[in-house]
Design a protein around this motif. Sequence first.
Motif, PDB file in Angstrom:
ATOM      1  N   ALA A  43      -1.854  10.410   2.905  1.00 15.01           N
ATOM      2  CA  ALA A  43      -2.021   8.957   3.006  1.00 15.01           C
ATOM      3  C   ALA A  43      -0.677   8.272   3.249  1.00 15.01           C
ATOM      4  N   ARG A  44       0.371   8.778   2.593  1.00 12.53           N
ATOM      5  CA  ARG A  44       1.701   8.173   2.760  1.00 12.53           C
ATOM      6  C   ARG A  44       2.191   8.304   4.195  1.00 12.53           C
ATOM      7  N   THR A  50       2.397   1.740  -3.419  1.00 14.32           N
ATOM      8  CA  THR A  50       1.428   2.250  -4.396  1.00 14.32           C
ATOM      9  C   THR A  50       1.181   3.739  -4.205  1.00 14.32           C
ATOM     10  N   VAL A  51       0.979   4.154  -2.963  1.00 17.55           N
ATOM     11  CA  VAL A  51       0.732   5.570  -2.688  1.00 17.55           C
ATOM     12  C   VAL A  51       1.945   6.412  -3.070  1.00 17.55           C
ATOM     13  N   THR A  52       3.148   5.932  -2.772  1.00 15.93           N
ATOM     14  CA  THR A  52       4.362   6.657  -3.130  1.00 15.93           C
ATOM     15  C   THR A  52       4.460   6.812  -4.645  1.00 15.93           C
ATOM     16  N   ASP A 112      -3.039  15.014  -1.118  1.00 18.91           N
ATOM     17  CA  ASP A 112      -3.795  13.900  -0.548  1.00 18.91           C
ATOM     18  C   ASP A 112      -2.923  12.646  -0.449  1.00 18.91           C
ATOM     19  N   GLY A 113      -2.091  12.435  -1.468  1.00 19.98           N
ATOM     20  CA  GLY A 113      -1.204  11.281  -1.456  1.00 19.98           C
ATOM     21  C   GLY A 113      -0.193  11.354  -0.323  1.00 19.98           C
ATOM     22  N   GLN A 119       1.906   6.901  -6.717  1.00 19.24           N
ATOM     23  CA  GLN A 119       0.866   7.852  -7.121  1.00 19.24           C
ATOM     24  C   GLN A 119       1.300   9.292  -6.870  1.00 19.24           C
ATOM     25  N   ALA A 133       0.839  -1.206   0.000  1.00 18.88           N
ATOM     26  CA  ALA A 133       0.000   0.000   0.000  1.00 18.88           C
ATOM     27  C   ALA A 133       0.873   1.255   0.000  1.00 18.88           C
TER      28      ALA A 133
END
Length: 239
Positions: A121-122, A98-100, A117-118, A102, A95
Amino acid sequence: MVADDAILFNETNRLAEALWAKTLRTEGLNSDPKMVSCTLYKRLWSHHRGYALLYKDGLVVESDTLLRSSIEAAICLCANFYTEGGLWTQLKQDALYTVTSQIKQAREVDDKDLERDGEKARRWLASQMEPNVRARKLEMKTLADDGNVPMLYQFYRGLSGTSSHVTGLSIMRGVVTPDEPTMQDAWTGLTKKTHHLWQIAAVLQGSFCHALLLDEDALAEASIALAKRLHVRLDAAGL
């Protein structure tokens, strides 16, 4: 689907449905391998039902896409069972990976909102990680090795190149040539002869490991009994 395969497929359905009913009554922490298995089994059961509908309607490419997803879920179920502590840490690592990725994409297109936002979440995901644990992508080959299911990985690779993705070979399956006007019919016939057996294999492998984690020994033994019959059908199909 020949009669013996249809019977085996329907019995696999009933086994998976019974195990799903047990799954719905299972409670625990997200980090518990048992709960990770429940989440994965939800996906396997959903893909299996979708596959059955698409296969019945003769939608070969669409059903193959769900077959590949079923195999993914089954591989993860087996890896979760055989890996000490389950896959919870690896799922968090994936996860974060993936966020990194994005965030990097957002920066490339100068999307400030998505980047912000990313990053939020990161930071949250990073705070949930144990010390010295970094982002890492899930690798299906590694998971299949960890889960002792090399056959499922071979099915997975085959589908990636010839059916589920847009590849030269998968697109050429729809091309008819004067020299081989019946080639596509033969290829479709081979798919219909074998791929439902791959679907059964995915469900049975995943069900076996999931049943063991839930302490459902009777359902685990039922998975073994059906798997023995499946091997007979695979041998008959030359697989």
